[in-house]
Motif scaffolding. Structure first.
Motif, PDB file in Angstrom:
ATOM      1  N   LEU A 205      51.247  18.840  52.325  1.00 15.21           N
ATOM      2  CA  LEU A 205      50.877  18.128  53.557  1.00 15.21           C
ATOM      3  C   LEU A 205      49.594  18.724  54.138  1.00 15.21           C
ATOM      4  CD1 LEU A 205      53.217  17.065  56.452  1.00 15.21           C
ATOM      5  CD2 LEU A 205      51.154  18.363  56.955  1.00 15.21           C
ATOM      6  N   VAL A 206      49.539  20.052  54.186  1.00 16.33           N
ATOM      7  CA  VAL A 206      48.363  20.713  54.743  1.00 16.33           C
ATOM      8  C   VAL A 206      47.123  20.387  53.926  1.00 16.33           C
ATOM      9  CG1 VAL A 206      47.308  22.953  55.210  1.00 16.33           C
ATOM     10  CG2 VAL A 206      49.712  22.567  55.790  1.00 16.33           C
ATOM     11  N   GLN A 207      47.275  20.352  52.601  1.00 19.09           N
ATOM     12  CA  GLN A 207      46.129  20.046  51.753  1.00 19.09           C
ATOM     13  C   GLN A 207      45.629  18.615  51.991  1.00 19.09           C
ATOM     14  OE1 GLN A 207      44.418  22.253  49.764  1.00 19.09           O
ATOM     15  NE2 GLN A 207      42.969  20.533  49.780  1.00 19.09           N
ATOM     16  N   GLU A 208      46.570  17.693  52.188  1.00 19.36           N
ATOM     17  CA  GLU A 208      46.164  16.314  52.462  1.00 19.36           C
ATOM     18  C   GLU A 208      45.429  16.222  53.798  1.00 19.36           C
ATOM     19  OE1 GLU A 208      46.234  12.020  51.575  1.00 19.36           O
ATOM     20  OE2 GLU A 208      45.953  13.956  50.582  1.00 19.36           O
ATOM     21  N   ILE A 209      45.856  16.988  54.787  1.00 24.96           N
ATOM     22  CA  ILE A 209      45.160  17.034  56.078  1.00 24.96           C
ATOM     23  C   ILE A 209      43.725  17.537  55.866  1.00 24.96           C
ATOM     24  CG2 ILE A 209      45.064  18.199  58.328  1.00 24.96           C
ATOM     25  CD1 ILE A 209      47.162  16.029  58.204  1.00 24.96           C
ATOM     26  N   LYS A 210      43.585  18.576  55.057  1.00 22.73           N
ATOM     27  CA  LYS A 210      42.252  19.115  54.775  1.00 22.73           C
ATOM     28  C   LYS A 210      41.400  18.089  54.039  1.00 22.73           C
ATOM     29  CE  LYS A 210      43.623  24.003  54.501  1.00 22.73           C
ATOM     30  NZ  LYS A 210      43.750  25.184  53.595  1.00 22.73           N
ATOM     31  N   ASP A 211      42.016  17.385  53.089  1.00 17.49           N
ATOM     32  CA  ASP A 211      41.264  16.404  52.306  1.00 17.49           C
ATOM     33  C   ASP A 211      40.756  15.271  53.194  1.00 17.49           C
ATOM     34  OD1 ASP A 211      41.746  17.911  50.072  1.00 17.49           O
ATOM     35  OD2 ASP A 211      43.374  16.637  49.313  1.00 17.49           O
ATOM     36  N   ILE A 212      41.630  14.788  54.083  1.00 18.84           N
ATOM     37  CA  ILE A 212      41.201  13.714  54.989  1.00 18.84           C
ATOM     38  C   ILE A 212      40.099  14.223  55.908  1.00 18.84           C
ATOM     39  CG2 ILE A 212      41.943  12.218  56.886  1.00 18.84           C
ATOM     40  CD1 ILE A 212      44.712  12.104  55.574  1.00 18.84           C
ATOM     41  N   ARG A 213      40.267  15.461  56.402  1.00 19.07           N
ATOM     42  CA  ARG A 213      39.234  16.049  57.254  1.00 19.07           C
ATOM     43  C   ARG A 213      37.903  16.112  56.531  1.00 19.07           C
ATOM     44  NH1 ARG A 213      39.846  22.217  57.442  1.00 19.07           N
ATOM     45  NH2 ARG A 213      39.021  21.777  55.364  1.00 19.07           N
ATOM     46  N   ASP A 214      37.915  16.622  55.321  1.00 15.23           N
ATOM     47  CA  ASP A 214      36.676  16.775  54.570  1.00 15.23           C
ATOM     48  C   ASP A 214      36.041  15.426  54.253  1.00 15.23           C
ATOM     49  OD1 ASP A 214      37.146  19.475  54.659  1.00 15.23           O
ATOM     50  OD2 ASP A 214      37.915  19.621  52.602  1.00 15.23           O
ATOM     51  N   GLU A 215      36.875  14.450  53.950  1.00 11.13           N
ATOM     52  CA  GLU A 215      36.361  13.121  53.630  1.00 11.13           C
ATOM     53  C   GLU A 215      35.687  12.492  54.847  1.00 11.13           C
ATOM     54  OE1 GLU A 215      38.196   8.961  51.832  1.00 11.13           O
ATOM     55  OE2 GLU A 215      39.181  10.871  51.398  1.00 11.13           O
ATOM     56  N   ILE A 216      36.278  12.676  56.011  1.00 13.87           N
ATOM     57  CA  ILE A 216      35.677  12.117  57.231  1.00 13.87           C
ATOM     58  C   ILE A 216      34.380  12.841  57.576  1.00 13.87           C
ATOM     59  CG2 ILE A 216      35.987  11.922  59.743  1.00 13.87           C
ATOM     60  CD1 ILE A 216      38.942  11.340  59.224  1.00 13.87           C
ATOM     61  N   VAL A 217      34.416  14.163  57.541  1.00 12.60           N
ATOM     62  CA  VAL A 217      33.232  14.940  57.901  1.00 12.60           C
ATOM     63  C   VAL A 217      32.074  14.663  56.957  1.00 12.60           C
ATOM     64  CG1 VAL A 217      32.316  17.285  58.091  1.00 12.60           C
ATOM     65  CG2 VAL A 217      34.570  16.758  59.032  1.00 12.60           C
ATOM     66  N   ALA A 218      32.390  14.398  55.693  1.00 14.01           N
ATOM     67  CA  ALA A 218      31.337  14.112  54.701  1.00 14.01           C
ATOM     68  C   ALA A 218      30.728  12.733  54.888  1.00 14.01           C
ATOM     69  CB  ALA A 218      31.908  14.241  53.289  1.00 14.01           C
ATOM     70  N   ASP A 219      31.384  11.880  55.623  1.00 11.82           N
ATOM     71  CA  ASP A 219      30.904  10.519  55.847  1.00 11.82           C
ATOM     72  C   ASP A 219      30.266  10.456  57.229  1.00 11.82           C
ATOM     73  OD1 ASP A 219      30.598   7.787  56.379  1.00 11.82           O
ATOM     74  OD2 ASP A 219      32.322   7.252  55.125  1.00 11.82           O
ATOM     75  N   SER A 220      28.966  10.589  57.288  1.00  9.30           N
ATOM     76  CA  SER A 220      28.274  10.661  58.576  1.00  9.30           C
ATOM     77  C   SER A 220      28.429   9.377  59.380  1.00  9.30           C
ATOM     78  CB  SER A 220      26.787  10.967  58.360  1.00  9.30           C
ATOM     79  OG  SER A 220      26.187   9.966  57.544  1.00  9.30           O
ATOM     80  N   GLU A 221      28.455   8.244  58.692  1.00  5.66           N
ATOM     81  CA  GLU A 221      28.609   6.970  59.400  1.00  5.66           C
ATOM     82  C   GLU A 221      29.987   6.879  60.056  1.00  5.66           C
ATOM     83  OE1 GLU A 221      28.605   2.165  58.422  1.00  5.66           O
ATOM     84  OE2 GLU A 221      27.781   3.586  56.965  1.00  5.66           O
ATOM     85  N   LEU A 222      31.035   7.275  59.325  1.00  5.84           N
ATOM     86  CA  LEU A 222      32.390   7.239  59.855  1.00  5.84           C
ATOM     87  C   LEU A 222      32.545   8.250  60.996  1.00  5.84           C
ATOM     88  CD1 LEU A 222      35.291   6.234  59.771  1.00  5.84           C
ATOM     89  CD2 LEU A 222      35.752   7.885  57.937  1.00  5.84           C
ATOM     90  N   THR A 223      31.988   9.431  60.814  1.00  9.64           N
ATOM     91  CA  THR A 223      32.057  10.452  61.859  1.00  9.64           C
ATOM     92  C   THR A 223      31.390   9.973  63.138  1.00  9.64           C
ATOM     93  OG1 THR A 223      32.063  12.241  60.229  1.00  9.64           O
ATOM     94  CG2 THR A 223      31.418  12.821  62.479  1.00  9.64           C
ATOM     95  N   ALA A 224      30.232   9.348  63.001  1.00 12.27           N
ATOM     96  CA  ALA A 224      29.513   8.841  64.169  1.00 12.27           C
ATOM     97  C   ALA A 224      30.325   7.757  64.876  1.00 12.27           C
ATOM     98  CB  ALA A 224      28.159   8.306  63.750  1.00 12.27           C
ATOM     99  N   MET A 225      30.963   6.896  64.090  1.00 11.01           N
ATOM    100  CA  MET A 225      31.767   5.834  64.692  1.00 11.01           C
ATOM    101  C   MET A 225      32.931   6.425  65.481  1.00 11.01           C
ATOM    102  SD  MET A 225      33.883   2.667  62.970  1.00 11.01           S
ATOM    103  CE  MET A 225      35.228   3.729  62.447  1.00 11.01           C
ATOM    104  N   ILE A 226      33.586   7.436  64.884  1.00 16.30           N
ATOM    105  CA  ILE A 226      34.721   8.062  65.569  1.00 16.30           C
ATOM    106  C   ILE A 226      34.270   8.678  66.889  1.00 16.30           C
ATOM    107  CG2 ILE A 226      36.364   9.979  65.446  1.00 16.30           C
ATOM    108  CD1 ILE A 226      36.571   9.393  62.420  1.00 16.30           C
ATOM    109  N   ARG A 227      33.172   9.403  66.847  1.00 15.68           N
ATOM    110  CA  ARG A 227      32.677  10.031  68.086  1.00 15.68           C
ATOM    111  C   ARG A 227      32.336   8.961  69.127  1.00 15.68           C
ATOM    112  NH1 ARG A 227      32.016  15.375  67.504  1.00 15.68           N
ATOM    113  NH2 ARG A 227      31.532  16.243  65.442  1.00 15.68           N
ATOM    114  N   HIS A 228      31.730   7.882  68.672  1.00 17.00           N
ATOM    115  CA  HIS A 228      31.334   6.813  69.587  1.00 17.00           C
ATOM    116  C   HIS A 228      32.558   6.158  70.232  1.00 17.00           C
ATOM    117  CE1 HIS A 228      29.266   3.316  71.207  1.00 17.00           C
ATOM    118  NE2 HIS A 228      30.139   2.538  70.576  1.00 17.00           N
TER     119      HIS A 228
END
Length: 961
Positions: A205-228
């Protein structure tokens, strides 16, 4: 096992039967239900959805939750958690297993001098703030339902409110959390050992949390949308901003739980960082000519300057303009007028004045209908806020009977607020909702719109569907807003989460749900739902039952104050069941179900209702479910019971005399055999009689006393003469209760109430008039509470005639020594000046007697009738004039004795006063009230003597000469 239970279990699917068999070893039978009445009663929350659970269970401890979740996993049975059930989007209803927390989970700890507070989920939000009062702090979230919503729901929905915005909500202020996951694992994020063990034992479970985190952080467009998207309020979908805001998996999990609506795990405790509660406040209701000007004003404001800015359109103002206390100018406004209710706060008067000047400067160039004017007078600004708080309830009151109230919750970027609001109004008009109202937290771009709907008609369902589709397009596509700002996704917006967030983010949310809940057993169908029409299914109909309850919207605001809430049903639940019964009688569709509901309602719905009417004091519509239960009792009156009631009424002298004789005899037996033997004998007799014999207790009173004219003081002690030099006279009517019931064996003062009251009046210089025919008189309350309305009115009229004559046509005030009796007298007798002891002492005797404040701690119980007569403050003032420390336990409302219910249904009294003893300090040895029967139950469950407050006043006063 009863025959009914066997039949109910047989109707469940096999897997649910197996689940029941297992949890029946965990949960006591009085907290486990599968019968038609309880599953119906708990199948309703404040939303416009209705789902009937197959099983309802009341969990009280973390261990019970753990065992229930493990059993859920074993048998693949979905579970849904509920605290107060005040949520509005369908996230607390289920057709599977409903786990109810209300009535328990009351633990709390104030930490670090009020900087933090740890709370279990059953604490009401306003209670949490009460715990923090002495520290001048409060929790950040401030939903409009904070007086009724519980911490579990506030956190699980990330509920915000008028002042907290996006800076002080649960997501931003959570410090630590205890979480129980679907497999029964407990994670305490504030305990390093617990965190280490969780990381080790849940590596996947923890690894999947890390994977989702890394995938989001690596996607600048998705990260920007989330912050917005989180610059404005947003509770649509999961709080994926946790992956952007935090790196540590434990921190991410902790923040993902906020707003997860019970779909990822169970929050068994949350610790909040608290925020400052400013002592100085001022508000202004600013009226603008139209919506555009009001929204332009909002754009000039920010949360550094104002704490709240509430927008209200003309239609919303119109719902309130006829309410008592509302400003006259509301009636004169044009159809386009729009209000902005602004509040500013300061740490001192100077900083408050500075904030007011700032707002006036910022808004000076925007034209208003009336000049901008702030008030810092508490009563005045509270009246302004009553306009805002009363809007939603007002809609419920004026709606067409049989329709439900739909409230939607969206947010727009503040710069688009004017255009978006106007566009939203156009949509509502397009789909023929001209009376829909728009209001909300404009400072956050957060709007609520409310309309009423009869979902039983197919054309209305289609109209609602088309409106919803157009609103989602307007909010998401046109203005880039949030479909759910603060009410949670629920079933209401689950089909539109992907639309708002896009496929990429939605896929990550589905991965997140599958990671925590691979079997989809935690509140399934909420937030993530593949059914595009789920928001159109299981919609609630609101059939009419009786004019006393037809306007109920199921908001649940009545629950916290209900005497029977932890024993049987609440007012909301009684109304839900009665609506079903009345509808089944009308349609004749299911006679077997109707018969069962009617039979099963008798104990939880009727016998355990105290009919105290306190529910009306917290109901936004003022509905008194107690009055409705009295009506139900009147329906069951037969010619035989009516004859018995009338016979008792016609022979009150003999009845009270017999009661005095009986109490004297019982007290004599008690004196001979002692308390332990007396308890055993009377308990045995009650069991043999199948509860027909009232239950005796050690605080049972001795026989009462009838005051006679010849016993009155022959010489009145000189006191300050009245200003107009007229004699001081009062008519004293001793209630039939005090004429029948005297002091208990262990009461501190063994005198009759009448003796103490006459002593006080004599010291104050009053000449006392006692009605000569008093032995046969009664206010009628005992008959009213049992549904004998005609008999009750006959006794009241008889009493009023005698009192009118005794007071020389209403010339002199009339004093009754029992608050509940006086409350009825005030309601039905309009030609007399009526007082109960506290009010009379407060209004007439405080300045006529010399009070000596004793260095003691005393407890005070304000009866439900006194609360309804607004005597709470007077009660405190009188008690405090007599004793240095006055304790009024906050958790105790109606005592549940309810006339004779304390004898016939003693468990109601026991449940109502379950926390009384622990609420009293050890140095408190005496309690005071103003109802003899209430005092019996209070003494029993506190272990100290409760008597009329008249005794305390007599003890502490001397004539003022």
């Amino acid at each position: 096992m009863s025959q009914d239970l066997n039949q109910d279990l047989a109707k469940l699917p096999k897997s649910f039967q197996a689940f029941w068999d297992r949890v029946a070893h965990i949960i006591p039978s009085n907290r486990l239900f599968c019968d038609p009445l309880h599953t119906l009663a708990y199948g309703i929350d404040a939303s416009f959805y209705r789902m009937i659970p197959k099983i309802v269970l009341k969990a009280r401890t973390p261990d019970e939750i753990t065992q229930v979740l493990k059993t859920s996993q074993e048998y693949k049975i979905p579970v849904t958690f509920r605290t107060a059930g005040t949520s509005l989007s369908g996230q607390a209803v289920t057709d599977s297993v409903l786990v109810v927390l209300q009535g328990a989970w009351r633990g709390h700890s104030v930490l670090e001098n009020g900087e933090k507070i740890a709370l279990e989920p059953g604490i009401i939000g306003a209670e949490a703030n009460r715990f923090l009062t002495e520290y001048a702090r409060k929790i950040g979230p401030d939903p409009a339902s904070i007086d009724h919503a519980m911490i579990g729901g506030i956190a699980a929905n990330n509920a915000s409110g008028m002042c907290c915005g996006t800076a002080d909500n649960s997501y931003q202020t959570v410090a630590e959390m205890k979480i129980i996951f679907g497999d029964g694992t407990l994670l305490d994020t504030g305990n390093p050992t617990s965190c280490v063990n969780f990381l080790k034992n849940h590596a996947a479970l923890v690894q999947e949390i890390k994977d989702i985190r890394d995938e989001i952080v690596a996607d600048s467009e998705l990260t920007a949308m989330i912050r917005h998207k989180y610059k404005i309020k947003n509770t649509t979908g999961y709080g994926v901003n946790a992956f952007v805001d935090f790196e540590d998996p434990i921190n991410i999990i902790k923040h993902l739980m906020i707003g997860s609506e019970g779909t990822l795990g169970f929050i068994s405790e949350i610790t909040y960082h608290t925020v400052i509660e400013h002592a100085y406040k001022a508000s202004a209701l600013i009226l603008y000519p139209d919506m555009e000007q009001a929204c332009l004003a909002v754009q000039h404001l920010d949360r550094e300057t104002v704490s709240a800015a509430e927008l209200m359109d003309r239609i919303s103002l119109k719902t309130m303009e006829e309410k008592p206390g509302m400003p006259e100018y509301l009636r004169t406004l044009s159809p386009t007028a729009t209000a902005l209710l602004v509040e500013v706060r300061g740490v001192d008067p100077e900083s408050l004045a500075q904030k007011i000047k700032q707002v006036e400067e910022l808004l000076k160039d925007i034209p208003t209908i009336l000049p901008l004017s702030f008030t810092s007078v508490k009563a005045e600004y509270e009246n302004l806020w009553n306009i805002r708080k009363g809007i939603f309830p007002a809609v419920g009151a004026i709606r067409v009977l049989g329709t439900g109230v739909v409230i939607e919750d969206v947010a727009f970027p503040k710069e688009h607020l004017a255009e978006a609001t106007i566009a939203l109004r156009e949509l509502l008009d397009k789909y023929s909702y001209p009376d829909a109202i728009i209001y909300g937290h404009a400072l956050d771009g957060n709007l609520h719109f409310i309309f009423t709907q009869d979902f039983s008609r197919p054309e209305n369902l289609q109209r609602y569907e088309r409106l919803t589709l157009d609103v989602t397009e307007l909010v998401v596509t046109r203005f880039g807003g949030s479909l759910k700002a603060e009410h949670g996704t629920g079933r209401n917006m689950a089909p539109f989460v992907e639309m708002e967030w896009g496929k990429k983010a939605y896929v990550l949310m589905k991965r997140l749900k599958a990671t925590f809940d691979p079997e989809n057993l935690l509140n399934p169908g909420v937030i993530i739902n593949d059914n595009p029409h789920v928001y159109l299914e299981n919609l609630k109909n609101m059939p009419q039952a009786h004019q006393l309850i037809d306007t109920c919207t199921n908001c649940g605001f009545c629950q916290a104050i209900c005497t029977s809430k932890n024993l049987t049903l609440t007012p909301r639940q009684r109304i839900v069941v009665q609506r079903e019964i009345r509808e089944l009688r009308r349609t004749k569709e299911d006679p077997e179900r109707l018969s069962r509901l009617e039979k099963d309602f008798e104990y939880p719905g009727n016998q355990t209702c105290a009919v105290d009417g306190l529910c009306a004091t917290t109901c936004p519509l003022g509905l008194n479910t107690g009055d409705y239960v009295k009506f139900l009792r009147s329906e069951s009156v037969t010619s035989t019971t009516r004859w018995i009631a009338e016979s008792i009424a016609n022979h009150m002298t003999g009845v009270t005399g017999f009661l005095r004789f009986g109490l004297g005899a019982v007290n004599g037996v008690h004196a001979v055999v002692g308390t332990p033997m007396m308890e055993r004998l009377t308990l045995g007799a009650r069991k043999i009689s199948r509860d027909a014999i009232p239950l005796w207790n050690p605080w049972m009173p001795k026989s009462g006393k009838v005051p006679a004219l010849k016993q009155l003081p022959q010489k009145v002690i000189t006191a300050t003469p009245a200003k107009d030099s007229t004699p001081l006279k009062v008519v004293y009517f001793p209630s039939c209760i005090t004429r029948s019931m005297g002091a208990a064996k262990n009461d501190l003062d063994q005198r009759a109430v009448s003796d103490a009251l006459l002593s006080v009046l004599a010291k104050a210089g009053y000449e006392v008039i006692i009605p000569p025919t008093m032995n046969g008189l009664c206010c009628g309350m005992p008959w009213e509470s049992k549904g004998f309305f005609e008999t009750a009115d006959k006794k009241s009229a008889e009493l009023e005639k005698v009192l009118f004559a005794a007071s020389e046509g209403g010339k002199y005030p009339i004093l009754c020594d029992t608050s509940p009796c006086l409350y009825r007298m005030k309601r039905v007798m309009h030609s007399l000046k009526l007082y109960e002891p506290v009010e009379f002492i407060h209004d007439f005797l405080l300045d006529r007697l010399t009070f000596t404040q004793l260095p003691e701690t005393v407890a005070v119980h304000v009866t439900c009738s006194s609360i309804k007569m607004n005597l709470k403050n007077k009660f405190y003032n009188v008690a405090h004039a007599c004793a240095e420390t006055v304790i009024m336990p906050k958790d105790i409302q109606c005592c549940g004795f309810a006339g004779d219910r304390g004898f016939t249904v003693p468990e109601l009294n026991s449940s109502a006063l379950a926390t009384l003893k622990e609420s009293l300090p050890k140095d408190c040895h005496a309690g005071y009230s103003n109802s003899r029967t209430c005092e019996i139950g209070l003494s029993l469950h506190s272990g100290i003597s409760y008597q009329s407050i008249v005794y305390l006043v007599d003890k502490c006063t001397k004539p003022r000469v």
